[in-house]
Design a protein around this motif. Structure first.
Motif, PDB file in Angstrom:
ATOM      1  N   GLN A  44     -37.392  21.687  13.699  1.00 29.59           N
ATOM      2  CA  GLN A  44     -37.566  21.435  12.466  1.00 29.59           C
ATOM      3  C   GLN A  44     -37.796  19.897  12.040  1.00 29.59           C
ATOM      4  OE1 GLN A  44     -39.031  23.915  10.206  1.00 29.59           O
ATOM      5  NE2 GLN A  44     -39.972  21.991   9.282  1.00 29.59           N
ATOM      6  N   ALA A  45     -36.629  19.211  12.482  1.00 28.47           N
ATOM      7  CA  ALA A  45     -36.692  17.775  12.109  1.00 28.47           C
ATOM      8  C   ALA A  45     -38.012  16.908  12.960  1.00 28.47           C
ATOM      9  CB  ALA A  45     -35.351  17.215  13.001  1.00 28.47           C
ATOM     10  N   GLN A  46     -38.555  17.510  13.846  1.00 28.04           N
ATOM     11  CA  GLN A  46     -39.608  16.900  14.330  1.00 28.04           C
ATOM     12  C   GLN A  46     -40.891  16.773  13.586  1.00 28.04           C
ATOM     13  OE1 GLN A  46     -40.555  18.215  18.339  1.00 28.04           O
ATOM     14  NE2 GLN A  46     -38.658  18.979  18.618  1.00 28.04           N
ATOM     15  N   ASP A  47     -40.760  17.716  12.439  1.00 31.83           N
ATOM     16  CA  ASP A  47     -41.817  17.934  11.346  1.00 31.83           C
ATOM     17  C   ASP A  47     -41.481  17.225   9.967  1.00 31.83           C
ATOM     18  OD1 ASP A  47     -43.849  18.709   9.658  1.00 31.83           O
ATOM     19  OD2 ASP A  47     -43.835  20.830  10.179  1.00 31.83           O
ATOM     20  N   SER A  48     -42.202  16.205   9.515  1.00 30.45           N
ATOM     21  CA  SER A  48     -41.906  15.586   8.431  1.00 30.45           C
ATOM     22  C   SER A  48     -42.133  16.273   7.148  1.00 30.45           C
ATOM     23  CB  SER A  48     -42.664  14.166   8.403  1.00 30.45           C
ATOM     24  OG  SER A  48     -43.848  14.272   8.610  1.00 30.45           O
ATOM     25  N   LYS A  49     -42.852  17.356   7.410  1.00 28.94           N
ATOM     26  CA  LYS A  49     -43.290  18.240   6.199  1.00 28.94           C
ATOM     27  C   LYS A  49     -42.234  18.967   5.488  1.00 28.94           C
ATOM     28  CE  LYS A  49     -46.200  19.890   2.998  1.00 28.94           C
ATOM     29  NZ  LYS A  49     -46.941  18.875   2.127  1.00 28.94           N
ATOM     30  N   ILE A  50     -41.931  18.822   4.075  1.00 27.30           N
ATOM     31  CA  ILE A  50     -40.895  19.770   3.536  1.00 27.30           C
ATOM     32  C   ILE A  50     -41.147  20.880   3.255  1.00 27.30           C
ATOM     33  CG2 ILE A  50     -41.251  18.926   1.218  1.00 27.30           C
ATOM     34  CD1 ILE A  50     -38.339  19.046   0.488  1.00 27.30           C
ATOM     35  N   ILE A  51     -40.054  21.862   3.504  1.00 26.70           N
ATOM     36  CA  ILE A  51     -40.638  23.548   3.201  1.00 26.70           C
ATOM     37  C   ILE A  51     -40.464  23.716   1.670  1.00 26.70           C
ATOM     38  CG2 ILE A  51     -40.062  25.911   3.408  1.00 26.70           C
ATOM     39  CD1 ILE A  51     -39.279  24.923   6.238  1.00 26.70           C
ATOM     40  N   ARG A  52     -41.621  23.862   0.967  1.00 27.15           N
ATOM     41  CA  ARG A  52     -41.542  23.932  -0.566  1.00 27.15           C
ATOM     42  C   ARG A  52     -42.283  25.107  -0.868  1.00 27.15           C
ATOM     43  NH1 ARG A  52     -42.022  24.486  -5.723  1.00 27.15           N
ATOM     44  NH2 ARG A  52     -41.190  22.871  -7.163  1.00 27.15           N
ATOM     45  N   PRO A  53     -42.141  26.274  -1.086  1.00 20.86           N
ATOM     46  CA  PRO A  53     -42.853  27.279  -1.392  1.00 20.86           C
ATOM     47  C   PRO A  53     -43.050  27.257  -3.116  1.00 20.86           C
ATOM     48  CG  PRO A  53     -40.947  28.307  -0.847  1.00 20.86           C
ATOM     49  CD  PRO A  53     -40.791  26.962  -0.437  1.00 20.86           C
ATOM     50  N   ALA A  54     -43.895  28.162  -3.434  1.00 19.84           N
ATOM     51  CA  ALA A  54     -43.893  28.342  -4.967  1.00 19.84           C
ATOM     52  C   ALA A  54     -43.611  29.616  -5.542  1.00 19.84           C
ATOM     53  CB  ALA A  54     -45.577  27.987  -5.404  1.00 19.84           C
ATOM     54  N   ALA A  55     -43.391  29.933  -6.889  1.00 19.78           N
ATOM     55  CA  ALA A  55     -43.081  30.867  -7.321  1.00 19.78           C
ATOM     56  C   ALA A  55     -44.044  31.259  -8.372  1.00 19.78           C
ATOM     57  CB  ALA A  55     -41.567  31.088  -7.960  1.00 19.78           C
ATOM     58  N   ARG A  56     -44.301  32.423  -8.804  1.00 17.65           N
ATOM     59  CA  ARG A  56     -45.228  32.796  -9.761  1.00 17.65           C
ATOM     60  C   ARG A  56     -44.517  33.268 -10.998  1.00 17.65           C
ATOM     61  NH1 ARG A  56     -47.693  36.470  -7.604  1.00 17.65           N
ATOM     62  NH2 ARG A  56     -49.623  35.572  -7.380  1.00 17.65           N
ATOM     63  N   TYR A  57     -44.754  32.417 -12.243  1.00 16.66           N
ATOM     64  CA  TYR A  57     -43.964  32.497 -13.358  1.00 16.66           C
ATOM     65  C   TYR A  57     -44.262  33.946 -13.930  1.00 16.66           C
ATOM     66  CZ  TYR A  57     -42.109  32.147 -18.218  1.00 16.66           C
ATOM     67  OH  TYR A  57     -41.447  32.232 -19.408  1.00 16.66           O
ATOM     68  N   VAL A  58     -43.439  34.791 -14.343  1.00 22.86           N
ATOM     69  CA  VAL A  58     -43.724  36.118 -14.890  1.00 22.86           C
ATOM     70  C   VAL A  58     -42.965  36.376 -16.253  1.00 22.86           C
ATOM     71  CG1 VAL A  58     -44.426  37.369 -12.826  1.00 22.86           C
ATOM     72  CG2 VAL A  58     -42.045  37.466 -13.710  1.00 22.86           C
ATOM     73  N   GLY A  59     -42.317  35.300 -16.705  1.00 23.17           N
ATOM     74  CA  GLY A  59     -41.797  35.331 -18.067  1.00 23.17           C
ATOM     75  C   GLY A  59     -42.474  35.261 -19.302  1.00 23.17           C
ATOM     76  N   PRO A  60     -41.797  35.226 -20.691  1.00 20.99           N
ATOM     77  CA  PRO A  60     -42.479  35.235 -21.553  1.00 20.99           C
ATOM     78  C   PRO A  60     -43.529  34.050 -21.630  1.00 20.99           C
ATOM     79  CG  PRO A  60     -40.160  35.416 -22.295  1.00 20.99           C
ATOM     80  CD  PRO A  60     -40.134  35.344 -20.725  1.00 20.99           C
ATOM     81  N   GLN A  61     -44.702  34.071 -22.489  1.00 21.75           N
ATOM     82  CA  GLN A  61     -45.798  33.263 -22.346  1.00 21.75           C
ATOM     83  C   GLN A  61     -45.334  32.138 -23.138  1.00 21.75           C
ATOM     84  OE1 GLN A  61     -48.665  33.747 -20.554  1.00 21.75           O
ATOM     85  NE2 GLN A  61     -48.881  31.402 -21.045  1.00 21.75           N
ATOM     86  N   PRO A  62     -45.482  30.893 -22.555  1.00 17.59           N
ATOM     87  CA  PRO A  62     -45.249  29.549 -23.049  1.00 17.59           C
ATOM     88  C   PRO A  62     -46.574  29.032 -23.748  1.00 17.59           C
ATOM     89  CG  PRO A  62     -45.500  28.929 -20.655  1.00 17.59           C
ATOM     90  CD  PRO A  62     -45.543  30.697 -20.824  1.00 17.59           C
ATOM     91  N   PRO A  63     -46.695  27.916 -24.297  1.00 20.07           N
ATOM     92  CA  PRO A  63     -45.523  27.355 -24.991  1.00 20.07           C
ATOM     93  C   PRO A  63     -45.370  27.925 -26.161  1.00 20.07           C
ATOM     94  CG  PRO A  63     -47.597  26.053 -25.489  1.00 20.07           C
ATOM     95  CD  PRO A  63     -48.111  27.182 -24.515  1.00 20.07           C
ATOM     96  N   ALA A  64     -43.914  28.488 -26.286  1.00 18.16           N
ATOM     97  CA  ALA A  64     -43.382  28.834 -27.664  1.00 18.16           C
ATOM     98  C   ALA A  64     -42.791  27.717 -28.499  1.00 18.16           C
ATOM     99  CB  ALA A  64     -42.425  30.243 -27.360  1.00 18.16           C
ATOM    100  N   ALA A  65     -42.829  28.188 -29.869  1.00 18.94           N
ATOM    101  CA  ALA A  65     -42.193  27.310 -30.778  1.00 18.94           C
ATOM    102  C   ALA A  65     -40.671  27.217 -30.517  1.00 18.94           C
ATOM    103  CB  ALA A  65     -42.438  27.308 -32.332  1.00 18.94           C
ATOM    104  N   VAL A  66     -39.961  26.024 -30.390  1.00 18.34           N
ATOM    105  CA  VAL A  66     -38.357  26.169 -30.145  1.00 18.34           C
ATOM    106  C   VAL A  66     -37.862  26.469 -31.696  1.00 18.34           C
ATOM    107  CG1 VAL A  66     -36.451  24.789 -29.670  1.00 18.34           C
ATOM    108  CG2 VAL A  66     -38.627  24.567 -28.347  1.00 18.34           C
ATOM    109  N   PRO A  67     -37.100  27.523 -31.812  1.00 22.61           N
ATOM    110  CA  PRO A  67     -36.453  27.874 -32.967  1.00 22.61           C
ATOM    111  C   PRO A  67     -35.724  26.652 -33.788  1.00 22.61           C
ATOM    112  CG  PRO A  67     -35.968  29.685 -31.475  1.00 22.61           C
ATOM    113  CD  PRO A  67     -36.463  28.359 -30.691  1.00 22.61           C
ATOM    114  N   VAL A  68     -35.754  26.582 -35.093  1.00 21.27           N
ATOM    115  CA  VAL A  68     -35.239  25.348 -35.532  1.00 21.27           C
ATOM    116  C   VAL A  68     -33.473  26.098 -36.244  1.00 21.27           C
ATOM    117  CG1 VAL A  68     -35.142  23.915 -37.686  1.00 21.27           C
ATOM    118  CG2 VAL A  68     -37.531  24.496 -36.585  1.00 21.27           C
TER     119      VAL A  68
END
Length: 392
Positions: free
Chosen positions: A366-390
């Motif tokens: 792996q050290a011979q390859d300079s590309k970092i392994i960096r997958p993604a994740a799908r966000y499935v939480g509450p829909q942003p942007p939500a107002a921050v409670p005061v």
């Protein structure tokens, strides 16, 4: 109008893959492969089982990190080179009693993570990104050679015993057993453990190997890569099951209890430890080889294990038709290690003593390859942007 940037990004750049990345190819490798449908695996171009049957551990180590099987002269030289690296630096040796005391109850594998970090610092391991291929290789050999010494010392210290210094004239496997017990093992037991170690050096992109490669892709040092791999291996769904498979045999006890014990658990949907594999769809070749080694020892435990294997497969065929489940490496690995006198708390650490070499080979690749392994994740939480409670 608000824009769902997460959804837009998902639609344009995300690639859906199976859970657990099952079947997803994430890299090319020259180290080896697992052919699950055939029930075959290999290290480079050689059958792993044939290597275990015909070669010593150090020769296979050389194959993985140098790319070739050594001739007799090189074999002796590499064995001498690695044996000379078994002794730990004074800084690590001095810290082991405290590591063992702090980790009492969690076992040597947990302590090994700390000891490996200390070893890397004491030996001056540098990020693989910053050093050449020869220095990387040298660092992996230093680390892998020290692993059995760390594990044996932590085990003995945890039992209130003094560590046993390594002996350079003994083979990797024989020296490991000697450091664990304080007695030089007989040739048959040393060879049985050596064959087990060879058979488990590497096995595709399993969780711990992939972890080592992810860390290596960041350019981190060899010690960091190995520490991460050990953490992954410690999980019961990965390397933590050999002793649990043996616990199953203990719970069954006698052949007349096999059928009711297994049926009850299959019908309850419980997992039968030591059976099934995420890749193999036929008999695990490692299990087949280890069964043969166990049968050479013979005795009640082996007879029970063979009968449990036979009945479990028959019961599963009856109750779960079309779902083939065979013994995996853990089932007979536990039997062989028990027959050779290893304490059960050392089953998974012994697995790590072998796998450290396979991890090393993957880190180097792996050290011979300079590309970092960096997958993604799908966000499935509450829909942003939500107002921050005061705050009121």
């Amino acid at each position: 109008m608000s824009v769902n940037r997460s959804a837009n990004r998902s639609a344009s750049t995300f690639v859906d893959v199976p859970r657990g990345l099952a079947g997803v190819v994430v890299a090319d490798t020259e180290i080896g492969d697992v052919r699950g449908i055939e029930g075959f695996y290999h290290y480079r171009q050689y059958s792993a089982v044939e290597l275990a049957q015909t070669r010593g551990f150090e020769d296979v180590w050389h194959l993985l990190v140098h790319g070739t099987l050594p001739d007799p002269a090189r074999s002796a030289a590499f064995a001498a080179e690695t044996a000379a690296l078994r002794r730990l630096p004074d800084e690590v040796t001095a810290a082991l009693p405290a590591i063992a005391a702090a980790g009492r109850g969690s076992g040597p594998l947990a302590g090994m993570r700390t000891a490996l970090s200390l070893l890397g610092a004491a030996k001056g391991f540098r990020p693989v990104y910053d050093i050449d291929a020869e220095r990387r290789r040298a660092d992996t050999v230093v680390a892998a050679a020290a692993v059995p010494t760390m594990l044996a010392a932590l085990h003995r210290l945890g039992r209130g015993l003094e560590p046993v210094e390594p002996r350079e004239e003994l083979s990797y496997a024989a020296n490991y057993l000697y450091m664990l017990t304080g007695s030089e093992p007989d040739e048959r037991r040393a060879r049985a453990i050596e064959q087990y170690l060879i058979s488990t050096i590497d096995h595709g992109f399993n969780a711990s190997t992939f972890t080592a490669r992810v860390i290596a892709s960041t350019g981190a040092d060899v010690g960091a890569c190995l520490v991460g791999a050990v953490g992954a291996l410690s999980g019961p769904l990965h390397g933590g099951a050999p002793s649990r498979a043996l616990d199953t045999l203990d719970a069954i006890g006698t052949p007349d209890r096999i059928d009711p014990w297994i049926r009850e658990r299959v019908l309850a949907g419980d997992r039968i430890m030591g059976f099934g594999h995420p890749v193999y769809r036929t008999e695990d070749p490692r299990s087949r080889m280890l069964r043969g080694i166990a049968q050479q020892f013979g005795g009640p435990l082996v007879e029970l294990a063979v009968e449990v294997e036979r009945q479990v497969e028959a019961i599963l065929a009856e109750l779960k038709p079309g779902r083939e489940l065979h013994t995996n490496v853990e089932f007979y690995a536990g039997v062989v290690m028990e027959l050779c006198g290893l304490p059960r708390e050392m089953f998974t650490p012994t697995f790590a003593a072998a796998r450290a070499v396979g991890w090393s080979a993957n880190i180097l690749e792996q050290a011979q390859d300079s590309k970092i392994i960096r997958p993604a994740a799908r966000y499935v939480g509450p829909q942003p942007p939500a107002a921050v409670p005061v705050l009121v």
